[in-house]
Every structure is written in structure tokens, then in C-alpha cells.
Design a protein around this motif. Sequence first.
Motif, mmCIF file in Angstrom:
data_model
loop_
_atom_site.group_PDB
_atom_site.id
_atom_site.type_symbol
_atom_site.label_atom_id
_atom_site.label_comp_id
_atom_site.label_asym_id
_atom_site.label_seq_id
_atom_site.Cartn_x
_atom_site.Cartn_y
_atom_site.Cartn_z
ATOM 1 N N LEU A 43 -1.960 -41.673 -13.414
ATOM 2 C CA LEU A 43 -1.622 -40.867 -14.589
ATOM 3 C C LEU A 43 -0.757 -41.716 -15.517
ATOM 4 O O LEU A 43 0.255 -42.274 -15.079
ATOM 5 N N ASP A 44 -1.149 -41.792 -16.775
ATOM 6 C CA ASP A 44 -0.382 -42.534 -17.775
ATOM 7 C C ASP A 44 -0.072 -43.956 -17.315
ATOM 8 O O ASP A 44 1.033 -44.483 -17.521
ATOM 9 N N GLY A 45 -1.044 -44.588 -16.669
ATOM 10 C CA GLY A 45 -0.884 -45.966 -16.238
ATOM 11 C C GLY A 45 -0.113 -46.152 -14.952
ATOM 12 O O GLY A 45 0.090 -47.290 -14.507
ATOM 13 N N ARG A 46 0.329 -45.065 -14.302
ATOM 14 C CA ARG A 46 1.083 -45.158 -13.055
ATOM 15 C C ARG A 46 0.221 -44.705 -11.890
ATOM 16 O O ARG A 46 -0.364 -43.633 -11.936
ATOM 17 N N SER A 47 0.172 -45.518 -10.846
ATOM 18 C CA SER A 47 -0.581 -45.169 -9.643
ATOM 19 C C SER A 47 0.385 -44.819 -8.519
ATOM 20 O O SER A 47 1.399 -45.493 -8.333
ATOM 21 N N VAL A 48 0.064 -43.755 -7.789
ATOM 22 C CA VAL A 48 0.924 -43.285 -6.707
ATOM 23 C C VAL A 48 0.058 -42.849 -5.525
ATOM 24 O O VAL A 48 -0.912 -42.096 -5.703
ATOM 25 N N ILE A 49 0.408 -43.314 -4.348
ATOM 26 C CA ILE A 49 -0.190 -42.829 -3.101
ATOM 27 C C ILE A 49 0.893 -42.040 -2.375
ATOM 28 O O ILE A 49 1.972 -42.581 -2.092
ATOM 29 N N ALA A 50 0.642 -40.773 -2.082
ATOM 30 C CA ALA A 50 1.626 -39.929 -1.396
ATOM 31 C C ALA A 50 1.017 -39.390 -0.107
ATOM 32 O O ALA A 50 -0.073 -38.806 -0.120
ATOM 33 N N THR A 51 1.721 -39.602 0.995
ATOM 34 C CA THR A 51 1.301 -39.072 2.284
ATOM 35 C C THR A 51 1.972 -37.725 2.504
ATOM 36 O O THR A 51 3.194 -37.608 2.415
ATOM 37 N N ASN A 52 1.167 -36.708 2.778
ATOM 38 C CA ASN A 52 1.638 -35.337 2.873
ATOM 39 C C ASN A 52 1.093 -34.710 4.154
ATOM 40 O O ASN A 52 0.130 -35.208 4.748
ATOM 41 N N VAL A 53 1.692 -33.603 4.545
ATOM 42 C CA VAL A 53 1.291 -32.929 5.782
ATOM 43 C C VAL A 53 1.217 -31.426 5.520
ATOM 44 O O VAL A 53 2.097 -30.858 4.861
ATOM 45 N N ILE A 54 0.148 -30.791 6.034
ATOM 46 C CA ILE A 54 0.023 -29.341 6.006
ATOM 47 C C ILE A 54 -0.063 -28.853 7.445
ATOM 48 O O ILE A 54 -0.913 -29.308 8.221
ATOM 49 N N LEU A 55 0.821 -27.943 7.804
ATOM 50 C CA LEU A 55 0.811 -27.338 9.138
ATOM 51 C C LEU A 55 0.535 -25.856 8.958
ATOM 52 O O LEU A 55 1.290 -25.152 8.281
ATOM 53 N N GLY A 56 -0.578 -25.364 9.528
ATOM 54 C CA GLY A 56 -0.908 -23.964 9.338
ATOM 55 C C GLY A 56 -2.057 -23.518 10.210
ATOM 56 O O GLY A 56 -2.692 -24.318 10.901
ATOM 57 N N ARG A 57 -2.331 -22.219 10.178
ATOM 58 C CA ARG A 57 -3.424 -21.629 10.952
ATOM 59 C C ARG A 57 -4.683 -21.662 10.085
ATOM 60 O O ARG A 57 -4.770 -20.981 9.078
#
Length: 232
Positions: free
Chosen positions: A170-184
Motif C-alpha cells: 500500500l502506497d509503496g510500503r510492503s508488509v508481511i504480518a503473521t497472525n493467528v486465529i483461534l476458534g471453533r
Amino acid sequence: MTQARDGWLASEDGPEYPPEPWYLGGDFAGSAFLVPPDRLPAGTRDAIPARHELVTVGGRALVGVTFVHYGTSGVLSYEELLVAAVVRRGARLHVSIPSIWVDSPESRAGGRALWSIPKGLGDFTRRERPNGIVSTSLSVDGSPVASLDAEPRRVGSRALNVPLTTAQRLDGRSVIATNVILGRIGGARTRWTFAPDGPLGGLAGLRPLANFSIADAAVIFGNRVRRGGAVS
């Protein structure tokens, strides 16, 4: 909001927002679609960082569309509609989010500043019916975008850990984000409506490949983040 504003970050042109990682709690209902290239939402390829490419099946992109209700158990409480395309870098699978709307200015500011997620603002209506169906709709600037009637089905009794990595530009910026979802996790019976002349009009009339729901989810977003040259 349950978190005090002490320690929140200031945005250049918007409200303060929580620092990463964000701890959120809520419920998801959505569907996966196989989308022809000419029917992808505008900006899909622009949202994908360098060295990543769309994952396709029979020439069609694998795209998820999800309404999320984030409740008061997390740092922010808001409604969300997101579109996520599955991408890969070599053998690694990520998702890129080209289209997303929320009803929280704080979420919009933080999502854009922290993780290059192009959040916009929209108006949501959400109604839980006695028969178990949840009806949610989104409009932007008074024009309808999408609506969903979802009935969760076969929701598991055990919470499962689902890793989710976002790859954004976005707007020339690159980002890799590691995320976690815990759910049923479970299935769902869904009925989508996409406004043909809206930003997701290319999805109108497509039949879902699969439907899903996640109940009582705990989300950690921005658990590990790489920015700029490290991800380009």
C-alpha cells in the motif's frame, strides 16, 4: 473499546489506534470463491507485494469474502467485511487483502499504518435472528456493497489454531504480518448479495466454492511483522 488510550499511536490524518499486536475477539462468516481474472475487485494485483503471485485453480483466483463481528473482548470492537486473495511466494501461502471496510476509524487508521491493509469506512447493519441466521450488510456512502445471510452449521466443540499470514502493499510500503486465529470452525449455509454496480460487483452471481464460520474466535493480529525491503 476495552483498552485505555495510554500507549496508543497517533496517525497522520486520523484517530489514534492501538499498537501491535491487536488482540480481538469475534465471529466470522464467509465463503470462498473461484473468481475469473476479469471479475476480481479493483486493485487486487496492486495489493500484492513483489515476488508474490495469485494462486489460481483452472485460471481462476481463490478468493475469500468474510463478514466479521468483533466484540468487546478485544482492543477494538467493530464490524468488518474483507476480501482476501490467496497468494504465494514460492511454496509459502499468504493472503492479500485488496478490499476491506470497517465501521471503526481507529481500526481503519491502524490497519493502514501498521500492516498496509487498505481499510475504508462503511456503514453496517447486523441482525441475529431467532432461527440462528445472522444477517449483515454493508453500504458505503449510502450505496449498497454486499449483504450476507449466514447460518453456522456443524460448528466444532474444540477451538482450533489457524495461522494466517497477510502479504500487503500500500502506497509503496510492503508488509508481511503473521497472525493467528483461534476458534471453533464449522460450515455455514450462506446467501450472498453483491451490488452489481458496487466495488464487489464482479462477484455477483458467482457460486461459493465453500462456506465457513468461526465462532468465539480469538485473534492475534500483527504477532510478527516484516516491513519494507525485507519483504520486497
